[in-house]
Enzyme design. Structure first.
Site, PDB file in Angstrom:
ATOM      1  N   GLU A  98       0.848  -1.205   0.000  1.00 32.30           N
ATOM      2  CA  GLU A  98       0.000   0.000   0.000  1.00 32.30           C
ATOM      3  C   GLU A  98       0.872   1.240   0.000  1.00 32.30           C
ATOM      4  O   GLU A  98       2.056   1.171   0.292  1.00 32.30           O
ATOM      5  CB  GLU A  98      -0.835   0.046   1.293  1.00 32.30           C
ATOM      6  CG  GLU A  98      -1.712  -1.143   1.497  1.00 32.30           C
ATOM      7  CD  GLU A  98      -2.344  -1.162   2.883  1.00 32.30           C
ATOM      8  OE1 GLU A  98      -2.088  -0.233   3.685  1.00 32.30           O
ATOM      9  OE2 GLU A  98      -3.089  -2.114   3.153  1.00 32.30           O
ATOM     10  N   LYS A 143       2.262   4.558   1.688  1.00 29.22           N
ATOM     11  CA  LYS A 143       2.387   5.142   3.017  1.00 29.22           C
ATOM     12  C   LYS A 143       2.084   6.625   2.862  1.00 29.22           C
ATOM     13  O   LYS A 143       2.898   7.402   2.361  1.00 29.22           O
ATOM     14  CB  LYS A 143       3.786   4.937   3.598  1.00 29.22           C
ATOM     15  CG  LYS A 143       3.880   5.474   5.013  1.00 29.22           C
ATOM     16  CD  LYS A 143       5.113   4.963   5.694  1.00 29.22           C
ATOM     17  CE  LYS A 143       5.393   5.544   7.061  1.00 29.22           C
ATOM     18  NZ  LYS A 143       4.520   6.520   7.619  1.00 29.22           N
ATOM     19  N   ASP A 170       1.390  10.433   3.705  1.00 22.78           N
ATOM     20  CA  ASP A 170       2.026  11.337   4.653  1.00 22.78           C
ATOM     21  C   ASP A 170       0.989  12.312   5.228  1.00 22.78           C
ATOM     22  O   ASP A 170       0.849  13.437   4.783  1.00 22.78           O
ATOM     23  CB  ASP A 170       3.123  12.118   3.914  1.00 22.78           C
ATOM     24  CG  ASP A 170       4.129  12.699   4.879  1.00 22.78           C
ATOM     25  OD1 ASP A 170       4.043  12.385   6.080  1.00 22.78           O
ATOM     26  OD2 ASP A 170       4.991  13.469   4.426  1.00 22.78           O
ATOM     27  N   TYR A 208      -7.030   2.135   5.928  1.00 20.12           N
ATOM     28  CA  TYR A 208      -6.118   1.036   5.608  1.00 20.12           C
ATOM     29  C   TYR A 208      -6.046  -0.095   6.640  1.00 20.12           C
ATOM     30  O   TYR A 208      -5.216  -0.976   6.525  1.00 20.12           O
ATOM     31  CB  TYR A 208      -4.699   1.569   5.362  1.00 20.12           C
ATOM     32  CG  TYR A 208      -4.201   2.549   6.412  1.00 20.12           C
ATOM     33  CD1 TYR A 208      -4.029   2.162   7.728  1.00 20.12           C
ATOM     34  CD2 TYR A 208      -3.893   3.858   6.056  1.00 20.12           C
ATOM     35  CE1 TYR A 208      -3.571   3.056   8.680  1.00 20.12           C
ATOM     36  CE2 TYR A 208      -3.430   4.758   6.992  1.00 20.12           C
ATOM     37  CZ  TYR A 208      -3.268   4.355   8.307  1.00 20.12           C
ATOM     38  OH  TYR A 208      -2.824   5.237   9.228  1.00 20.12           O
ATOM     39  N   LYS A 247      10.586   3.391   3.186  1.00 24.11           N
ATOM     40  CA  LYS A 247      10.512   4.825   2.876  1.00 24.11           C
ATOM     41  C   LYS A 247      11.444   5.174   1.735  1.00 24.11           C
ATOM     42  O   LYS A 247      12.571   4.680   1.685  1.00 24.11           O
ATOM     43  CB  LYS A 247      10.908   5.629   4.109  1.00 24.11           C
ATOM     44  CG  LYS A 247       9.899   5.525   5.230  1.00 24.11           C
ATOM     45  CD  LYS A 247       9.953   6.815   6.004  1.00 24.11           C
ATOM     46  CE  LYS A 247       9.291   6.722   7.334  1.00 24.11           C
ATOM     47  NZ  LYS A 247       9.412   8.002   8.044  1.00 24.11           N
ATOM     48  N   CYS A 265      23.666  47.886  -0.699  1.00 22.41           N
ATOM     49  CA  CYS A 265      22.282  47.463  -0.941  1.00 22.41           C
ATOM     50  C   CYS A 265      22.041  47.313  -2.450  1.00 22.41           C
ATOM     51  O   CYS A 265      22.324  48.230  -3.216  1.00 22.41           O
ATOM     52  CB  CYS A 265      21.298  48.480  -0.358  1.00 22.41           C
ATOM     53  SG  CYS A 265      19.583  48.082  -0.730  1.00 22.41           S
ATOM     54  N   CYS A 273      19.334  50.270  -3.373  1.00 25.04           N
ATOM     55  CA  CYS A 273      19.568  51.714  -3.267  1.00 25.04           C
ATOM     56  C   CYS A 273      21.068  52.039  -3.171  1.00 25.04           C
ATOM     57  O   CYS A 273      21.436  53.205  -3.059  1.00 25.04           O
ATOM     58  CB  CYS A 273      18.816  52.285  -2.073  1.00 25.04           C
ATOM     59  SG  CYS A 273      19.527  51.779  -0.498  1.00 25.04           S
ATOM     60  N   CYS A 288      20.039  46.987   5.231  1.00 22.24           N
ATOM     61  CA  CYS A 288      20.246  48.242   4.520  1.00 22.24           C
ATOM     62  C   CYS A 288      19.730  49.347   5.440  1.00 22.24           C
ATOM     63  O   CYS A 288      18.562  49.337   5.821  1.00 22.24           O
ATOM     64  CB  CYS A 288      19.461  48.245   3.212  1.00 22.24           C
ATOM     65  SG  CYS A 288      19.309  49.909   2.521  1.00 22.24           S
ATOM     66  N   CYS A 313      14.973  53.679   0.349  1.00 27.65           N
ATOM     67  CA  CYS A 313      15.164  52.391  -0.324  1.00 27.65           C
ATOM     68  C   CYS A 313      13.788  51.833  -0.701  1.00 27.65           C
ATOM     69  O   CYS A 313      12.967  51.542   0.174  1.00 27.65           O
ATOM     70  CB  CYS A 313      15.921  51.470   0.632  1.00 27.65           C
ATOM     71  SG  CYS A 313      16.287  49.858  -0.046  1.00 27.65           S
TER      72      CYS A 313
HETATM   73  S1  IVH Z   1      -0.800   0.630   9.002  1.00 27.61           S
HETATM   74  C1  IVH Z   1      -1.111  -1.588  12.886  1.00 27.61           C
HETATM   75  N1  IVH Z   1      -0.901   1.584   6.564  1.00 27.61           N
HETATM   76  O1  IVH Z   1       2.201   5.598   9.044  1.00 27.61           O
HETATM   77  C2  IVH Z   1      -1.358  -0.729  11.689  1.00 27.61           C
HETATM   78  N2  IVH Z   1      -0.134   3.030   8.291  1.00 27.61           N
HETATM   79  O2  IVH Z   1       4.678   5.217  10.533  1.00 27.61           O
HETATM   80  C3  IVH Z   1      -0.431   0.416  11.633  1.00 27.61           C
HETATM   81  N3  IVH Z   1       0.410   5.292   7.522  1.00 27.61           N
HETATM   82  O3  IVH Z   1       0.767   5.615  12.255  1.00 27.61           O
HETATM   83  C4  IVH Z   1      -0.650   1.391  10.567  1.00 27.61           C
HETATM   84  N4  IVH Z   1      -0.091   4.992   5.400  1.00 27.61           N
HETATM   85  O4  IVH Z   1      -0.334   7.039  10.416  1.00 27.61           O
HETATM   86  C5  IVH Z   1      -0.600   1.840   7.848  1.00 27.61           C
HETATM   87  N5  IVH Z   1      -1.083   2.278   4.352  1.00 27.61           N
HETATM   88  C6  IVH Z   1      -0.773   2.550   5.631  1.00 27.61           C
HETATM   89  C7  IVH Z   1      -0.306   3.817   6.045  1.00 27.61           C
HETATM   90  C8  IVH Z   1       0.008   4.009   7.390  1.00 27.61           C
HETATM   91  C9  IVH Z   1       0.334   5.853   6.305  1.00 27.61           C
HETATM   92  C10 IVH Z   1       0.897   6.008   8.724  1.00 27.61           C
HETATM   93  C11 IVH Z   1       0.062   5.759   9.954  1.00 27.61           C
HETATM   94  C12 IVH Z   1       1.018   5.164  10.955  1.00 27.61           C
HETATM   95  C13 IVH Z   1       2.340   5.633  10.443  1.00 27.61           C
HETATM   96  C14 IVH Z   1       3.457   4.712  10.906  1.00 27.61           C
END
Ligand code: IVH
Length: 667
Positions: free
Chosen positions: A111, A113, A115, A223, A310, A404, A407, A422, A428
């Site tokens: 999936e 991740k 932000d 998720y 990451k 500056c 000026c 300045c 200026c």
């Molecule tokens: S699973 C036990 N899935 O990342 C389940 N987390 O660094 C734990 N996050 O606190 C979370 N996308 O806020 C999960 N597809 C994803 C995610 C995800 C973002 C965040 C979430 C978590 C943090 C951990």
């Protein structure tokens, strides 16, 4: 039809349309018709409050403001995820999983991740019951009313095979496009921009006014489901089920696959990352099978069946074309690197911050250098390193200017200060125009019809040189200007006239006296009561006031001793600018009367400005640093330990946000 029936009918229809629009992406009515129905429902609910419903679709626009967030325990702790930047470590993870499963090879669901910030939402009998932030993992803030404004989070579920009670977790975020829209509006208003979508989203969710949250158009993908009831055999199917109940599930979720195929997913997402409309910081892979997840279990902090990979921070190499130097309202010089445009993390980068002369020295920059730029989640990128081995033999070193750039007066840098100034305050251009912009700004005289461009136009036409000139222009001065219509000219004239009524503290702030910001202006006005007293105040008088140190006192005395400023002030008085402090008609209580309060750290129920305002409305006085003079330290989270220690040592009363809220509540 009797009103109750119509109300129920409209709610059902709107829930369904919402689901069709946000989840299925198959709207069957126009936005206009949707809004009409919503409006009709709002009116009926207003007329018949007995039929109100905590899950009505009308809550999307935000219910009433609340005083504070309640804390709520998580039924299942909200854990974090293990993470790595390294594919070899990802392989190690997989081997640990196989070992934990006694040699079985699991399939994983990959999936995005996202932000943003994690949210846990509980549904009971198919209705959204409450939504809680992660907090410390065991308990968080109940932000239900705010979460209800997020259109892609269902208030009522579809279908009938959902468990009686369950919790679903997801990530709340703000798309890059929406973030840009909101920052553009802030730039128009002359306000500071939000640093990145994540901070913006998490700050928004902590607002106490759901109507404000509704305007911010946050989004959410879910998720993870947990329930004591049966939610199927595996993660992937549980997400599919959740989708059928109306939850927003990321379409970038991959099908269950063996570990050998996960790197394909990682590479693919990396290659399309910039076309995903929101920020991600990596991917997550989760063991699909629930019985296997159960066998693997959790460590104290993270599940053993999931891990985040990451992506390394994106950097781009480009050429330094030159360095420009911007002059601010106070005369402060900000160097900016002008770069060969380069594509980085979804946008084209042309400039980077260089902060000050020391930074240029530290990087040891030469013109035409190859530099690496990074966008560490912030909007303005920075130069992280210089590829000096590629430097051409005749390269010219970047030298900080001595004069500056606008000026041409010699620059000044005081001892121990990283910034050059300045000193030519009266001649200026960017300083003069900057001061005018400041004067008309929203928190100062608030002359909204005068935008940045118009201010510069008035200056360049020779109509206005300093803020007093604004009150000398006439409508017929304005009309001949480019892009100036009769309507705009009238609005400008009205805005200028109305600004004379602004409270004295705003006027003092608007004058742009160095070191006199909003807070200092307020306390000066409070201490001296009217402007004549302040003008006549000696340095000693000033130094006796709270908030006022050596630098401020000197700057105030200097400002009022200049002949030109005195003349200007005589003029302001003669045209009827507010000269006296107003009594505070908004005061809420006197519980803090005369108490000197320092505010520090972050607060969950107030913004920084909000809590200061609240203290003042309850009779307190805000000071900026802890000393024996202070009565109360209002301590938020993330507060520096040294401040706390100092307050303890000095015997200053330390008050938590909760205690503070209780105190002002009993007024
Ligand atoms: S699973 C036990 N899935 O990342 C389940 N987390 O660094 C734990 N996050 O606190 C979370 N996308 O806020 C999960 N597809 C994803 C995610 C995800 C973002 C965040 C979430 C978590 C943090 C951990």
């Amino acid at each position: 039809m009797i009103p109750k029936e119509r109300i129920l009918q409209l709610r059902d229809e709107l829930h369904l349309h919402n689901y069709r629009y946000y989840i299925l992406d198959q709207p069957s009515i126009s936005d206009f018709d949707f809004d009409q129905k919503l409006k009709e429902l709002q009116d009926l609910e207003h007329q018949y409050p007995d039929f109100s419903d905590p899950n009505s679709p009308t809550l999307r626009v935000g219910g009433n403001p609340i005083d504070s967030f309640q804390s709520r325990n998580h039924k299942f702790p909200m854990l974090s995820l293990g993470n790595t930047y390294d594919l070899v470590e990802l392989e190690d993870f997989h081997q640990r999983v196989e070992k934990g499963l006694l040699g079985e090879s699991p399939t994983y669901v990959p999936e995005l991740k996202i932000d943003g910030l994690a949210i846990s939402v509980t549904y009971i009998s198919g209705k959204l019951a409450y939504a809680v932030t992660r907090g410390d993992g065991l308990k968080g803030d109940d932000v239900t009313e705010n979460v209800k404004t997020i259109s892609s989070i269902p208030l009522i579920l579809q279908g009938n095979d959902y468990p009686e009670e369950f919790e679903i977790r997801g990530e709340i975020f703000c798309s890059r496009e929406n973030f840009q829209r909101i920052n553009d509006l802030r730039i128009q208003d002359g306000e500071d921009v939000y640093a990145n979508p994540r901070n913006f989203a998490s700050g928004s969710l902590k607002l106490l006014d759901p109507k404000e949250v509704a305007k911010r158009k946050l989004e959410c993908y879910f998720y993870y489901l947990s329930s004591d009831f049966d939610i199927g055999q595996n993660h992937y199917d549980s997400l599919e089920k959740a989708k059928s109940w109306g939850f927003n599930i990321s379409p970038w979720t991959g099908k269950p696959a063996p570990f050998s195929r996960i790197s394909e997913y990682i590479d693919h997402i990396k290659s399309i990352r910039n076309s995903i409309p929101f920020d991600i910081d990596g991917v997550v892979m989760k063991v699909n099978d629930f019985p296997q997840q159960k066998r693997l279990g959790f460590t104290a902090k993270v599940p053993r069946w999931a891990i985040a990979y990451k992506y390394p921070t994106e950097a781009a190499q480009t050429t330094l074309l030159g360095v420009t130097y911007q002059v601010g309202r106070t005369g402060a010089i900000t160097p900016v690197a002008e770069l060969q445009p380069v594509f980085l993390a979804g946008t084209t980068v042309k400039r980077a911050s260089l902060y000050n002369a020391d930074e240029i020295e530290r990087l040891n920059l030469y013109l035409n250098d190859q530099v690496l730029v990074e966008k560490g989640g912030e909007i303005i990128p920075k130069i992280t390193s210089v590829l000096s081995e590629q430097r051409d033999l005749f390269a010219i070193k970047v030298e900080y200017p001595t004069h500056c750039p606008e000026c041409h007066i010699p620059l000044h840098r005081s001892e121990g200060n990283a910034v050059h100034y300045c000193p030519n305050e009266v001649g200026c251009r960017p300083q003069l125009v900057g001061k005018l912009e400041h004067f008309v700004g929203r928190k100062m005289m608030d002359i909204q019809a005068l935008g940045k461009e118009t201010v510069a136009q008035l200056f360049d036409a020779g109509l206005v040189r300093s803020c007093d000139d604004l009150y000398r222009i006439t409508k017929s001065d304005l009309l001949p200007l480019d892009r100036m219509g009769d309507k705009l000219a009238s609005n400008i004239m009205d805005g200028i006239e109305q600004s004379k009524q602004m409270p004295l503290e705003r006027f003092v702030f608007a004058l742009g006296i160095r070191h006199v910001g909003e807070t200092v202006a307020k306390s000066l006005v409070k201490a001296f009561g009217n402007l004549d007293e302040l003008i006549l105040a000696s340095k000693e008088d000033l130094l006796q006031r709270d908030e006022v140190g050596e630098a401020i006192a000197q700057s105030v005395v200097d400002y009022f001793s200049q002949e030109e400023n005195r003349k200007r002030l005589d003029f302001f008085k003669s045209i009827g600018i507010q000269w006296e402090k107003q009594t505070n008609a908004l005061a809420q209580s006197t519980v803090l009367d005369g108490k000197k309060v320092v505010v520090s750290g972050k607060f969950s129920q107030f913004t920084r400005d909000g809590i200061k305002e609240s203290v003042e409305l309850n009779g307190g006085k805000i000071l900026s640093s802890v000393s024996s003079n202070v009565d109360i330290l209002l301590a938020g989270s993330d507060m520096g330990p040294s401040k706390l220690k100092k307050a303890q040592d000095l015997g200053v009363q330390i008050m938590s946000e909760e205690e503070y809220v209780n105190l002002i509540d009993q007024k």
